[in-house]
Structure formats: structure tokens, C-alpha cells
Design a protein around this motif. Structure first.
Motif, mmCIF file in Angstrom:
data_model
loop_
_atom_site.group_PDB
_atom_site.id
_atom_site.type_symbol
_atom_site.label_atom_id
_atom_site.label_comp_id
_atom_site.label_asym_id
_atom_site.label_seq_id
_atom_site.Cartn_x
_atom_site.Cartn_y
_atom_site.Cartn_z
ATOM 1 N N HIS A 23 -19.985 36.265 -3.569
ATOM 2 C CA HIS A 23 -21.317 35.940 -4.076
ATOM 3 C C HIS A 23 -22.253 35.771 -2.885
ATOM 4 N N LYS A 24 -23.404 36.397 -2.958
ATOM 5 C CA LYS A 24 -24.383 36.307 -1.868
ATOM 6 C C LYS A 24 -25.622 35.564 -2.343
ATOM 7 N N HIS A 25 -26.141 34.735 -1.464
ATOM 8 C CA HIS A 25 -27.374 34.028 -1.805
ATOM 9 C C HIS A 25 -28.507 35.038 -1.933
ATOM 10 N N CYS A 26 -29.254 34.992 -3.052
ATOM 11 C CA CYS A 26 -30.316 35.990 -3.178
ATOM 12 C C CYS A 26 -31.680 35.365 -3.449
ATOM 13 N N GLY A 27 -31.737 34.055 -3.625
ATOM 14 C CA GLY A 27 -33.042 33.443 -3.822
ATOM 15 C C GLY A 27 -32.924 32.152 -4.586
ATOM 16 N N SER A 28 -34.047 31.689 -5.116
ATOM 17 C CA SER A 28 -34.019 30.435 -5.852
ATOM 18 C C SER A 28 -34.967 30.526 -7.042
ATOM 19 N N LEU A 29 -34.825 29.606 -7.973
ATOM 20 C CA LEU A 29 -35.746 29.564 -9.116
ATOM 21 C C LEU A 29 -35.767 28.161 -9.706
ATOM 22 N N HIS A 30 -36.779 27.921 -10.538
ATOM 23 C CA HIS A 30 -36.880 26.648 -11.240
ATOM 24 C C HIS A 30 -36.299 26.799 -12.636
ATOM 25 N N ALA A 31 -35.547 25.806 -13.087
ATOM 26 C CA ALA A 31 -34.986 25.832 -14.440
ATOM 27 C C ALA A 31 -34.760 24.397 -14.891
ATOM 28 N N PRO A 32 -34.778 24.178 -16.224
ATOM 29 C CA PRO A 32 -34.602 22.806 -16.716
ATOM 30 C C PRO A 32 -33.190 22.268 -16.468
ATOM 31 N N ASP A 33 -32.191 23.120 -16.502
ATOM 32 C CA ASP A 33 -30.839 22.669 -16.185
ATOM 33 C C ASP A 33 -30.002 23.870 -15.742
ATOM 34 N N ALA A 34 -28.736 23.600 -15.406
ATOM 35 C CA ALA A 34 -27.905 24.642 -14.811
ATOM 36 C C ALA A 34 -27.651 25.799 -15.778
ATOM 37 N N LYS A 35 -27.450 25.460 -17.060
ATOM 38 C CA LYS A 35 -27.145 26.496 -18.043
ATOM 39 C C LYS A 35 -28.312 27.481 -18.168
ATOM 40 N N MET A 36 -29.524 26.929 -18.264
ATOM 41 C CA MET A 36 -30.696 27.792 -18.358
ATOM 42 C C MET A 36 -30.931 28.514 -17.024
ATOM 43 N N LEU B 33 -43.896 40.181 -28.240
ATOM 44 C CA LEU B 33 -43.276 39.490 -27.098
ATOM 45 C C LEU B 33 -43.985 39.874 -25.802
ATOM 46 N N ALA B 34 -44.388 41.143 -25.731
ATOM 47 C CA ALA B 34 -45.020 41.639 -24.506
ATOM 48 C C ALA B 34 -46.392 41.003 -24.282
ATOM 49 N N GLU B 35 -46.968 40.423 -25.338
ATOM 50 C CA GLU B 35 -48.257 39.746 -25.158
ATOM 51 C C GLU B 35 -48.122 38.533 -24.234
ATOM 52 N N TRP B 36 -46.879 38.081 -24.033
ATOM 53 C CA TRP B 36 -46.656 36.955 -23.126
ATOM 54 C C TRP B 36 -46.693 37.380 -21.661
ATOM 55 N N CYS B 37 -46.634 38.679 -21.424
ATOM 56 C CA CYS B 37 -46.538 39.165 -20.043
ATOM 57 C C CYS B 37 -47.718 38.635 -19.218
ATOM 58 N N GLY B 38 -47.411 37.867 -18.199
ATOM 59 C CA GLY B 38 -48.459 37.276 -17.375
ATOM 60 C C GLY B 38 -48.982 35.959 -17.920
ATOM 61 N N HIS B 39 -48.456 35.509 -19.069
ATOM 62 C CA HIS B 39 -48.934 34.261 -19.681
ATOM 63 C C HIS B 39 -47.800 33.285 -19.985
ATOM 64 N N GLY B 40 -46.579 33.592 -19.562
ATOM 65 C CA GLY B 40 -45.427 32.743 -19.869
ATOM 66 C C GLY B 40 -45.626 31.332 -19.342
ATOM 67 N N PRO B 41 -44.941 30.362 -19.968
ATOM 68 C CA PRO B 41 -45.097 28.966 -19.548
ATOM 69 C C PRO B 41 -44.635 28.733 -18.104
ATOM 70 N N VAL B 42 -43.630 29.463 -17.687
ATOM 71 C CA VAL B 42 -43.223 29.445 -16.268
ATOM 72 C C VAL B 42 -42.851 30.879 -15.905
ATOM 73 N N LEU B 43 -42.905 31.164 -14.621
ATOM 74 C CA LEU B 43 -42.680 32.531 -14.162
ATOM 75 C C LEU B 43 -41.357 33.099 -14.669
ATOM 76 N N GLU B 44 -40.281 32.285 -14.576
ATOM 77 C CA GLU B 44 -38.955 32.782 -14.928
ATOM 78 C C GLU B 44 -38.890 33.172 -16.408
ATOM 79 N N GLU B 45 -39.501 32.366 -17.283
ATOM 80 C CA GLU B 45 -39.476 32.661 -18.714
ATOM 81 C C GLU B 45 -40.408 33.832 -19.042
ATOM 82 N N ASP B 46 -41.470 33.959 -18.278
ATOM 83 C CA ASP B 46 -42.368 35.105 -18.431
ATOM 84 C C ASP B 46 -41.570 36.402 -18.230
ATOM 85 N N ILE B 47 -40.754 36.414 -17.195
ATOM 86 C CA ILE B 47 -39.926 37.596 -16.919
ATOM 87 C C ILE B 47 -38.898 37.792 -18.034
#
Lengths: 97, 269
Positions: A23-36, B33-47
Motif C-alpha cells: 500500500h502506498k500513501h497517495c494523499g489525504s481527505l476529510h471524512a466523518p469516520d473511518a468507514k466513510m 445527481l449531476a446537478e450537485w457537481c460543484g455544489h456538494g456539501p464537501v469536496l469528497e461527497e461532491d466527487i
């Protein structure tokens, strides 16, 4: 004072490209918990077939060396060439080590 | 005056209708769903939302191409997606309801609507895909084999949000329950049976909708219970999108979706 947490914690993401590799480190992100975090890592870091397995770990759970200690920790290894196993004569059979 | 391309007229046999109902539901759900593109609550969920929209568009493309082949006049996926009149779209009414933006006559447009609808539909599509794998139509079976994996992921991702928000703060719980109350009456259409369903069932093309309810409830109820949400009472209302009779929202969406293809038929970039 409000106790509501407005920022999700940060996770570091590690992706394995294919079976047998590490496994290689590729970045980071924000999430509410580990599962998500695993799900979101899948969205953010493996959408172009980069991976077959994902690890995440809370960034706050990683203990890192202090950049200020770089001199002390790593520079002394600079002149210890004898720590490399490059002074041995290898038999032909193991020439491709 | 700008010339615009005319609508195509389809020969809507029962098998073509059957495939279009699923294809159009995927297509219109993806568009919302695509209407959320660029408007998601956080970047990760937007993707995440955009990735799921793209999965659904991929499914719609395969199904529209297949529907065009069954239809027999030589149309392609783009013509089917962009050159039909509203009455010839056979998507579920649920998928055309506003998801991100609300208006005076259409409440909703909440992230709660988004995750709930996505969860209920992914569960429905998963039920359909897992049965279509053994369709007498080998092309449809192949499409289903690929799509069922995507639906499984969509379901899990959406279910996580449903539980998180339903069993979250007081406000998130209230908004989730309100969204469920808005959405629930539209789910009746997911399980009605008509001649198209009956013929598909008889020929082995695919399952009739009324046979999916039990499986769907079995997937949906435990998650809603875990999310502390109360199932709204049953209503006799049955929406009619799969018959081509839509709510007021589809026309606006089609106008936006179709404008480019209508003005530049076959346009590529």
C-alpha cells in the motif's frame, strides 16, 4: 462554547495498486469516520483503476519525526558507506541481487 | 432563426418500453445527481455524487443503445437521449423531482432528499439488475452483470448517509423524516404492474415490477429502522412517469438537457 464539530477529521489514504504490491500513501481527505473515509477514498483516489485495496488512518494517529531533528536523525548516516552491502564479491549465481 | 432538429418518433413495442423505463430512470436520476457537481456539501461527497451520476449515465447509454436496436429504425443512444418528446420518456416520476434546488411549488431540494432517493433507487435498481442477469436477452443480461456491482456500491454509500443523518442531530433527523414523507408516495410506481411488465415476465426478458416489492422492502426497511425513520402511511397515489405522463419538472429538465443536441444535431467535441 459550541461543542459542534464543524470540520471532519483528516485521514491519510494508502492504496494498493495490485495484489502483491504494498500500500502506498497517495494523499489525504476529510471524512466523518473511518468507514466513510474508505468509501470517499475509493471515490477520490481509485476512480481511474488505481487500486485494488484501500487503507485509511486518522492523520492524528500518525506520529512523525520532527523536521527540525533532520540533521540529528538522518545526516549521520551519510558517511557510513560500510552499511551498504556493496563490498562483497557475489557468486555469479546471485549476480542479479 | 436557429434551426433545431425535430423530435424522433419511436415504435414503442412492449420490450422497447420495458428497456426504456429502466434506461430513462437511470438517465434522469443521473441528471439530477449531476446537478450537485460543484455544489456538494464537501469536496469528497461532491466527487462521490458525480461518480455515481457517471455510473448511471453509463448504464443509460448501454440500455439506450440496446433499446434503439430493439426498436429497429436505426436510431442511436444520443438520438434516444436527446431527441424524444417528453411523452416518450418513460422514467419513474420520482427521479425527475427536484433534488438539489427547491422552488415554491416543489419543496425538497435537500441533501436529505438526495441521499434517501439515491438509497431507495439504488436498492430498486439492484433488485432489477440482479434479476436481469438471467434475462432471456443476452445483451441485457451482460449490461446487468456490470451494473449490479455499481448499484451495490451506490446502495451502500447512500445507506451510510441515511443512517448517519436519520440517527444524527435533531435537525438532520427532522429533515430526513420530511424527505421520506415527500418521497414515499412516489415509490408506489416502482411496484405497479401493467401489460409491459406482464409481457417481459412471460418472455423472460425481465422481472415485473410488482414482484420486486418484497425484496426491496427487505433491503430498505432495516436501514430506515436503523436510521430511526418512520415509514409514512401507504397512499393510493400512483405516479405515471413510466407511462409517459410526467410531473411539471421533467419538461424544464429536458429543455436544458436537449438544447445543445437540438441546435447542433450530432455535435461532437
Amino acid at each position: 462554547m459550541s461543542t459542534v464539530q464543524n470540520e471532519w477529521p483528516l485521514f491519510e489514504v494508502f492504496v494498493r495498486a495490485k495484489a502483491g504490491l504494498d500500500h502506498k500513501h497517495c494523499g489525504s481527505l476529510h471524512a466523518p469516520d473511518a468507514k466513510m473515509a474508505v468509501q470517499l477514498a475509493r471515490e477520490v483516489y481509485t476512480r481511474r483503476q488505481e487500486g485494488t485495496s484501500v487503507w485509511v488512518v486518522r492523520s492524528s494517529d500518525i506520529t512523525a519525526s520532527d523536521p527540525g531533528d533532520k540533521d540529528m536523525l538522518f545526516d549521520p548516516a551519510e558517511d557510513k558507506v560500510y552499511r551498504h552491502p556493496s563490498f562483497y564479491e557475489l557468486p555469479d549465481a546471485v549476480n542479479h541481487m | 432563426m436557429t434551426s433545431t432538429s425535430e423530435s424522433i418518433r419511436l415504435n414503442l413495442t412492449p420490450p422497447v418500453r420495458y428497456v426504456l423505463r429502466i434506461a430513462d430512470s437511470c438517465l434522469i436520476h443521473a441528471q439530477r445527481l449531476a446537478e450537485w457537481c460543484g455544489h456538494g456539501p464537501v469536496l469528497e461527497e461532491d466527487i462521490a455524487l458525480t461518480n455515481m451520476a457517471l455510473d448511471l449515465i453509463g448504464q443509460a447509454r448501454s440500455l439506450l443503445t440496446h433499446a434503439a436496436r430493439l426498436e429497429g429504425q436505426g436510431f442511436d443512444e444520443d438520438q434516444l437521449a436527446f431527441l424524444r418528446d417528453e411523452r416518450n420518456y418513460l422514467n419513474l416520476t420520482l427521479v425527475e423531482q427536484p433534488m438539489r434546488r427547491s422552488s415554491a411549488h416543489a419543496p425538497g431540494g435537500d441533501f436529505a432528499d438526495t441521499v434517501l432517493r439515491n438509497f431507495l433507487l439504488a436498492s430498486w435498481l439492484k433488485s432489477i439488475w440482479s434479476r436481469l442477469i438471467s434475462s432471456s436477452d443476452t445483451e441485457l443480461a451482460a449490461i446487468a452483470g456490470k451494473a449490479v456491482k455499481e448499484a451495490r456500491y451506490h446502495q451502500q454509500h447512500a445507506a451510510d448517509w441515511v443512517v448517519r443523518l436519520g440517527d444524527g442531530t435533531e435537525e438532520s433527523a427532522r429533515r430526513m423524516q420530511a424527505a421520506l414523507t415527500r418521497i414515499w408516495p412516489y415509490t408506489n410506481e416502482l411496484f405497479v404492474r401493467d401489460g409491459v411488465d406482464a409481457e417481459a415476465e412471460k418472455s423472460g426478458l425481465g422481472p415485473a415490477r410488482d414482484g420486486l416489492r418484497e425484496d426491496w422492502l427487505g433491503q430498505v426497511q432495516p436501514v430506515l429502522a436503523q436510521a430511526c425513520l418512520t415509514l409514512p402511511a401507504a397512499t393510493p397515489f400512483v405516479s405515471t412517469g413510466t407511462l409517459g405522463r410526467h410531473s411539471e419538472h421533467l419538461g424544464f429538465m429536458l429543455a436544458e438537457m436537449q438544447s445543445l443536441q437540438r441546435q447542433h444535431p450530432g455535435g461532437r467535441w
